[in-house]
Design an enzyme around this catalytic site. Structure first.
Site, PDB file in Angstrom:
ATOM      1  CG  ASP A 495       1.799   4.256   0.779  1.00  0.00           C
ATOM      2  OD1 ASP A 495       1.074   4.764   1.633  1.00  0.00           O
ATOM      3  OD2 ASP A 495       3.022   4.050   0.945  1.00  0.00           O
ATOM      4  CG  ASP A 565       4.688   3.802   7.906  1.00  0.00           C
ATOM      5  OD1 ASP A 565       4.296   2.774   7.320  1.00  0.00           O
ATOM      6  OD2 ASP A 565       4.865   4.890   7.334  1.00  0.00           O
TER       7      ASP A 565
HETATM    8  C1  DGJ Z   1       4.385   4.555   3.677  1.00  0.00           C
HETATM    9  C2  DGJ Z   1       4.057   3.138   3.985  1.00  0.00           C
HETATM   10  O1  DGJ Z   1       3.306   3.048   5.154  1.00  0.00           O
HETATM   11  C3  DGJ Z   1       5.335   2.341   4.074  1.00  0.00           C
HETATM   12  O2  DGJ Z   1       5.042   1.028   4.458  1.00  0.00           O
HETATM   13  C4  DGJ Z   1       6.026   2.394   2.749  1.00  0.00           C
HETATM   14  O3  DGJ Z   1       5.259   1.768   1.777  1.00  0.00           O
HETATM   15  C5  DGJ Z   1       6.312   3.833   2.372  1.00  0.00           C
HETATM   16  N1  DGJ Z   1       5.129   4.641   2.441  1.00  0.00           N
HETATM   17  C6  DGJ Z   1       6.886   3.911   0.985  1.00  0.00           C
HETATM   18  O4  DGJ Z   1       7.019   5.181   0.542  1.00  0.00           O
END
Ligand code: DGJ
Length: 751
Positions: A495, A565
């Site tokens: 991430d 997301d």
């Molecule tokens: C952003 C990601 O897109 C989410 O799926 C998740 O992993 C969060 N970060 C966690 O902080």
């Protein structure tokens, strides 16, 4: 032979290079005594090479050797293959420097050309490759010569700067890639201030620009605007390719649709700052350029040093956007994606982010996994919050040691327990970051990217690690590899939850500060190179606050990338449409999540959520122990559906039939198997309509002469009928309803 060179075609055309793929030609010529390299043509395959007249060299007085009085007019008009700065071409140029004396002008003249079999690797950068990556994930560029390359050297005699323009022709794929290496062949250092990777000069054909813009939770929304006089740009200065803009643009002729119209597309194999500019000049000539964003970029090149600019992928389609899409999909599946999962079904995963956020422990995760494994889910991914004191997003990034209060027995115990359930175990990491509230920051405050003496700009309460530093990079690698060695980890979600600001480094000298953005990206690539080479069995999924770094550079390291997301199935229709415009469905991270959706608050039937996620990698993002029994009972059916269709989804040819983004009512797209024996279309009725009859859908991509039936129904149709006359999808009562239409070849005609 895909690359041909013709000599002395006319008095002005000294050389002409013709690069042919199956259906396209790309032509350049060296003109005049002064050896300018001009762009002659890109488009549908030409059967002849006598096309130097296109350069208008006959419009005398034109070329400088004949009329140096109007040299400026020549430079500002001539279709340049790689335009340089400051001597008379006032359009957007591709290269500029600053010499020790502060001068910026350049002129590039052709020096030599060499045809190379295969494709050389681009030092330190992800790039497309010749041949197939072997199943162990290793790639050796040029090992199977299914492409050939042309390297053209141009030189600025005044500074000794040489630009090595590399073109690779992927004949069967209908793709040409370009990149540029700049060499300081002079005796004095200079700064490279701009180095774009590709340029296309063409007469305007009533062009429009197709690009992808967005924001967090709204990534890659299709946009189409007419080309007008002046400049239109798509760019990122965020240190990553970004949620907001995408390193892609296509010039399309007016009226271009899925199946008709001309498309000239460029896609950048890079994950940092970029700029694409489209300019229509005074003569209605359009120039499109693509490369590293020149703002805040300044790279010192001492005598003998080189700079390698990233690669641009060029696709021409004379059959609309659909053909362009299928060309990119085939090309990336074969020549960009690597690793053991390259051509394989991925394990169905369940990720605990939306299920628990930071509130989890071993017991909870095992509870989820136990239930999930019973339902046919194959891997548990533990998301953010397992390390240091991270119980919220305020702290601990950089402290990559397991939080034993949450996870007694550590990662090994948890992974083993998950494995005992017959599931794989995966983990979340955000290695590029550092929280101010972390042991790492307390020990090394200078490891964050920051402007010395200025308080750094926080974003999600974190800073970015200065990966331009060797010590920081080595420490980061050590942390990653320690985690991966500590347990049976078979998947990593990498991430990146903030963009870059405060460009400054505690150790880069002032004259190299302009290198930080690019050096940072090189640091990320280096870490991911190590990860993929040293842990070849790990499935890597890149992610950046959702889909903020979904780009071909990242795809070189990870065969799939988290799309957004926003897991709401209806919003996903638009996000996945934009993403699938270029990227194969096998790359799009897509999960079934809980409702009301955590971002939008919308409730969509579980079945529709499954159908939409099926067009991506497929997985779950919910607590299976908490959803309703009715929904839980649908999971085994969904996981079986995934196994039934995933080969087709991953490998098929993609066709878009209707776009909810355009019609506001329904969406339909699908895949057709290469041998045309089978197809799967997903139909989503976003909004129901009162007093409305069935909808006629004309499928695409089938074989007209073949007989097909629709699974679960009587009746046999020819492909011709299904594509021209269509098929009737009955009105589905209600909003957000969907159905899969599975079309299978049959031997028999209708009785
Ligand atoms: C952003 C990601 O897109 C989410 O799926 C998740 O992993 C969060 N970060 C966690 O902080």
């Amino acid at each position: 032979m895909a690359i041909k060179c013709y000599e002395n075609l006319t008095t002005e055309i000294k050389k002409l290079f013709k690069l042919d793929t199956k259906n396209t030609s790309y032509v350049m010529a060296v003109v005049d005594e002064e050896m300018f390299l001009g762009h002659v043509y890109y488009g549908a395959l030409l059967n002849d090479y006598h096309l130097g007249h296109i350069l208008r060299t006959g419009e005398i007085p034109f070329v400088p050797s004949k009329n140096n009085r109007d040299r400026g007019a020549f430079l500002d008009t001539f279709p340049m293959e790689y335009p340089a700065h400051g001597l008379g071409d006032y359009r957007e140029d591709c290269i500029s420097i600053e010499t020790e004396s502060g001068n910026t002008g350049l002129s590039l003249q052709f020096v030599s050309a060499e045809i190379i079999s295969g494709k050389p690797a681009l030092s330190g950068l992800p790039a497309t490759f010749s041949g197939n990556a072997s199943s162990d994930g290793s790639v050796s560029c040029g090992d199977k010569e299914d492409c050939s390359s042309l390297e053209i050297i141009c030189e600025d005699s005044s500074t000794g700067l040489r630009a090595a323009l590399l073109y690779t022709v992927f004949e069967d794929c209908d793709v040409i890639t370009r990149s540029v290496r700049v060499i300081n062949g002079g005796e004095k250092a200079f700064y490279l201030k701009r180095v774009f990777s590709a340029c296309l000069d063409m007469d305007n054909k009533d062009f429009e620009v197709v690009s992808l813009h967005g924001g967090w939770a709204r990534e890659r929304q299709l946009q189409r605007v007419p080309v007008s006089h002046g400049k239109f740009s798509v760019e990122s200065l965020r240190g990553e390719s970004s949620h907001q803009d995408h390193p892609f643009a296509a010039l399309v002729t007016k009226g271009t649709g899925q199946e008709q119209g001309e498309v000239y597309a460029m896609h950048f194999v890079y994950s940092g700052n970029f700029k694409i500019s489209v300019q229509n000049d005074q003569f209605d000539q359009v120039r499109m350029v693509m490369g590293i964003h020149p703002e805040d970029f300044k790279w010192q090149l001492k005598p003998g040093e080189e700079f390698q600019a990233p690669e641009a992928v060029l696709v021409y389609s004379g059959e609309g956007l659909g053909r362009m899409t299928r060309t990119f999909h085939d090309f990336y599946r074969k020549h960009l994606i690597r690793g053991i999962y390259k051509d394989k079904k991925r394990p169905i995963l369940i990720n605990n982010w939306e299920a628990t956020y930071f509130d989890f422990n071993t017991e909870k995760l095992i509870g989820i996994a136990r239930e999930a494994s019973r339902l046919g889910i194959e891997m548990l991914v533990m998301d953010d919050g397992w390390f240091g004191k991270r119980n919220n997003d305020d702290c601990a990034l950089g402290d990559w040691t397991v939080n034993e209060e949450k996870l007694p027995g550590g990662l090994k115990y948890l992974a083993d327990e998950i494995n005992k359930l017959g599931m794989k175990f995966g983990i979340w990491l955000e290695p590029e970051m550092i929280s101010p509230d972390s042991d790492l920051y307390r020990a090394h405050p200078d490891w964050a990217i920051a402007i010395p003496g200025r308080e750094g700009t926080l974003s999600r309460h974190q800073y970015v690690l200065d990966l331009t530093r060797e010590d920081v990079l080595e420490h980061t690698w050590e942390s990653i590899s320690k985690v991966l060695q500590s347990a049976n980890i078979e998947y990593v979600k990498w991430d990146m939850n903030r963009q870059l600001t405060d460009i400054g480094s505690a150790i880069l000298p002032a004259e190299r500060m302009g290198e930080l953005y690019h050096r940072y990206v090189l640091g990320v690539y280096e870490l991911q190179r190590r990860l993929t080479e040293q842990f070849p069995n790990v499935l890597l999924e890149n992610c950046s606050g959702g889909g903020g770094r979904f780009d071909p550079g990242m795809l070189y390291y990870s065969p799939q990338i988290w799309c957004s997301d926003d897991t709401d199935a209806i919003e996903r229709l638009k996000i996945q449409e934009g993403t699938a415009l270029i990227y194969p469905l096998s790359t799009m991270g897509a999960h079934v999540s809980d409702c009301p959706n955590h971002i939008l608050g919308r409730t969509v039937p579980f079945e529709t959520r499954g159908h939409v996620a099926l067009s991506g990698t497929f997985g779950y993002e919910l607590d299976v122990t908490k959803i309703s029994g009715e929904e839980r009972d649908m999971i085994p059916e969904q996981t079986a559906m995934y196994h039934k269709y995933n080969d087709l989804v991953r490998e098929g040819d993609y066709y878009r039939i209707a776009s909810y983004r355009e019609n506001h009512y329904f969406d339909c797209c699908g895949v057709v198997k290469k041998d045309k024996k089978e197809a799967l279309f997903t139909f989503v009725q976003v909004l129901g309509r009162p007093n409305y009859h069935s909808r006629k859908i004309c499928f695409k991509g089938l074989a007209p002469e073949k007989y097909y039936r629709i699974e679960g129904e009587d009746g046999v149709y020819t492909g011709d009928v299904l594509m021209k006359a269509g098929y009737l999808v009955q009105n589905l009562t209600g909003d957000f309803k969907s159905r899969l239409i599975h079309i299978v070849e049959t031997e028999e005609a209708n009785g």
